[in-house]
Design an enzyme around this catalytic site. Sequence first.
Site, PDB file in Angstrom:
ATOM      1  N   SER A 187       4.875   0.192   1.543  1.00  0.00           N
ATOM      2  CA  SER A 187       4.758   1.548   1.001  1.00  0.00           C
ATOM      3  C   SER A 187       4.779   1.622  -0.518  1.00  0.00           C
ATOM      4  O   SER A 187       4.217   2.545  -1.085  1.00  0.00           O
ATOM      5  CB  SER A 187       5.870   2.419   1.576  1.00  0.00           C
ATOM      6  N   HIS A 215       3.402   3.549   7.953  1.00  0.00           N
ATOM      7  CA  HIS A 215       2.414   4.089   7.009  1.00  0.00           C
ATOM      8  C   HIS A 215       0.983   3.842   7.472  1.00  0.00           C
ATOM      9  O   HIS A 215       0.040   4.298   6.828  1.00  0.00           O
ATOM     10  CB  HIS A 215       2.602   3.476   5.614  1.00  0.00           C
ATOM     11  N   LYS A 246       4.987  10.758   9.878  1.00  0.00           N
ATOM     12  CA  LYS A 246       4.016  10.617   8.789  1.00  0.00           C
ATOM     13  C   LYS A 246       2.671  11.194   9.251  1.00  0.00           C
ATOM     14  O   LYS A 246       2.567  12.398   9.388  1.00  0.00           O
ATOM     15  CB  LYS A 246       3.966   9.154   8.334  1.00  0.00           C
TER      16      LYS A 246
END
Length: 399
Positions: A187, A215, A246
């Site tokens: 990230s 992610h 997310k």
Amino acid sequence: MKASVNQRLQGELDQFRRDGVYKVLNYLDSPQDARVRMEGRGEIIILSSNNYLGLSAVPEVIEAGKQALDRYGAGTASVRFICGTFTIHRELEAALAGFVGTEASLSYVSCWNANEGLSATLLGPDDIVISDELNHASIIDSIRLAKSISKCRSVVYKHSDMSDLQEKLQSARDARTRVVFTDGIFSMEGDVAKLADILELARKHDAIVTVDDSHATGVLGATGRGTAEHAGVTGEVDIITSTLGKALGGAAGGFTASSEALCDYLTQRSRPQLFSNALPCTVAGSALAAVRYLEQHPERVTQLHESARYFRGRLTELGFKPLEGDTPIVPVILGETAKAIQMSNMLLDEGVFVTGFGYPVVPKGQARVRCQISAAHTRDDLDEALAAFQKAGKKLGLI
Ligand SMILES: *Cc1c(COP(=O)(O)O)cnc(C)c1O
């Protein structure tokens, strides 16, 4: 609270302020989207959210949460194995497994919990975890917990360094189970794990591979199925953990996707499953709708990648040096922490929210602003943000 404890904490908080690492919370007063209302500031373009596909504001996703609320009520009021498993959990878990390409999956209230529940349950004293040095804090803590609860061993390999990984695998040949644990997308750097190489090494050394795709789920691969799709190895990763917080609607929640046997074993033994409430049904409903929406709208993923490429390219043309990569995480290295904070503040004055990160989150001298592109951003949003970057960058003498 005892006065002396308050005093100690206050002293440390004052030090955080002096060090420039004190976090001031920003309150949103609208859904997470390309532009939000941020308290006291009017409308702001967000370049720091994990809402990669813009699904948190999609009407179908919101509506599904409301319907689940009406159908299942406000809470689960139980852990999974007593009476906290609802039909929507089973539907969600089947959909997630189908989406990422595994036999089964098991939901948790967060990916933090999924990671924490995994290592300590899967591993024992004869086993070893081999972990990338830039892995997320939840993986690191999951390994720490496993070492203390189940006495497994662990070793760290240099970031994405395949010859170091090979060495670590070789020196772990006496272990019963070797687990390589890696982020899918890292990230802070925005780079992608070398998953095909990792899998090849793991097979050669009789190890299993766990990828935390938080992610990358909804982000990587032509249809957003994650790092495995991106690397052309869908169905080959032994264990995938990921978040629902997310790209998949952004509410909260996480899951572990793997074989039926592992998911069943986690249901039986993983401590967050046994001792903490099930995922709220409203969240499960929204997440399920997010998966379905994404299956029907792969063009969101294409749009995300096009926007990320455009933004990265234009930043470079302006004279910035974003880290190279092909993910929607676009870090711009600025050096000293103070500079990153200053840049972030100046961008906010221009109506663009981008977080600055400094030591100890990233190495000294590599402070940065980290942009995250979303499919929700229009070309106008991106151009406005780029204009703000240009203005702030010139003022700071960066370009
Ligand atoms: C964000 C993130 C998590 C935490 O996810 P939650 O569901 O919010 O707990 C875990 N692992 C990685 C790699 C992440 O990026």
